[in-house]
Design an enzyme around this catalytic site. Structure first.
Site, PDB file in Angstrom:
ATOM      1  N   GLU A  88     -83.004  -7.739 -20.493  1.00 30.90           N
ATOM      2  CA  GLU A  88     -84.191  -7.229 -20.438  1.00 30.90           C
ATOM      3  C   GLU A  88     -84.197  -6.748 -18.629  1.00 30.90           C
ATOM      4  O   GLU A  88     -83.393  -5.714 -18.063  1.00 30.90           O
ATOM      5  CB  GLU A  88     -85.835  -6.398 -20.956  1.00 30.90           C
ATOM      6  CG  GLU A  88     -85.669  -6.357 -21.846  1.00 30.90           C
ATOM      7  CD  GLU A  88     -85.554  -5.227 -22.561  1.00 30.90           C
ATOM      8  OE1 GLU A  88     -85.116  -4.136 -21.495  1.00 30.90           O
ATOM      9  OE2 GLU A  88     -85.041  -4.546 -23.823  1.00 30.90           O
ATOM     10  N   GLU A  92     -81.811  -3.677 -17.175  1.00 32.21           N
ATOM     11  CA  GLU A  92     -82.655  -2.672 -16.257  1.00 32.21           C
ATOM     12  C   GLU A  92     -82.669  -2.560 -14.695  1.00 32.21           C
ATOM     13  O   GLU A  92     -82.533  -1.620 -13.968  1.00 32.21           O
ATOM     14  CB  GLU A  92     -84.061  -2.948 -16.135  1.00 32.21           C
ATOM     15  CG  GLU A  92     -84.285  -2.378 -17.757  1.00 32.21           C
ATOM     16  CD  GLU A  92     -86.015  -2.328 -18.335  1.00 32.21           C
ATOM     17  OE1 GLU A  92     -85.827  -1.270 -18.968  1.00 32.21           O
ATOM     18  OE2 GLU A  92     -86.980  -2.776 -17.442  1.00 32.21           O
ATOM     19  N   GLU A 137     -84.321   3.643 -10.972  1.00 33.18           N
ATOM     20  CA  GLU A 137     -84.336   3.313  -9.966  1.00 33.18           C
ATOM     21  C   GLU A 137     -85.259   1.908 -10.035  1.00 33.18           C
ATOM     22  O   GLU A 137     -85.932   1.300 -10.909  1.00 33.18           O
ATOM     23  CB  GLU A 137     -85.476   3.862  -8.927  1.00 33.18           C
ATOM     24  CG  GLU A 137     -85.088   3.092  -7.050  1.00 33.18           C
ATOM     25  CD  GLU A 137     -85.302   4.276  -6.127  1.00 33.18           C
ATOM     26  OE1 GLU A 137     -85.396   4.273  -5.167  1.00 33.18           O
ATOM     27  OE2 GLU A 137     -85.904   4.971  -6.386  1.00 33.18           O
TER      28      GLU A 137
END
Ligand SMILES: [Zn+2]
Length: 168
Positions: A88, A92, A137
């Protein structure tokens, strides 16, 4: 948000009924005897520090769309929780981490999308910071820069940030 009822047998397709099973109400099949269990959904959350700044991501999906949270995601069936945590963070933020500690396990929450959340601490070993996947972001915040007014209300994010600010 509780889960909708499962209405049809996953094994034979017959309509399910409520039935008491070992003291709890379950959805059960009167035709083949199948009993449906609502299994918990499990998520991994990762707290990553770099030069005393915490890694956070701005969410590009609901819930908490547009809010800042810690890198997190669901653990796939059969996936090692630590591997899920590492995956993850990579998906991300583009950063490669190793899991350096297991901090806590939260559970008992049926209001959100994950009913069990495993909280890890990660240490950066490589990669380049670049938001991807379901975040818009990704950046590091010092304690003074933390976006409290735009922070996701997830118990896991709040707990890990509080823990950091309290010097743990
Ligand atoms: Zn059935």
């Amino acid at each position: 948000m509780s889960r909708p009822n499962v209405n049809f047998c996953l094994r034979c397709g017959h309509a399910l009924e409520d039935a008491l099973h070992a003291g709890r109400m379950r959805r059960a099949c009167p035709s083949c005897g199948f009993i449906h269990f609502d299994d918990p959904k499990v998520a991994a959350v990762v707290f990553v520090l770099d030069q005393n700044r915490a890694l956070m991501v701005q969410r590009g999906v609901s819930p908490e769309l547009g809010k800042w949270a810690l890198p997190a995601g669901f653990i796939d069936y059969g996936e090692d929780p630590r591997e899920a945590a590492i995956r993850e963070v990579r998906e991300e933020t583009g950063l490669i981490v190793e899991v350096s500690a297991l901090i806590d396990v939260l559970g008992g929450d049926s209001s959100g999308s994950a009913s069990i959340v495993i909280l890890f601490e990660g240490r950066i070993t490589g990669g380049d910071l670049k938001p991807d996947d379901d975040v818009t972001e990704a950046r590091f915040f010092s304690a003074a820069e933390l976006p409290f007014d735009q922070m996701a209300s997830f118990a896991s994010t709040r707990l890990l940030i509080d823990r950091w600010l309290n010097g743990a």
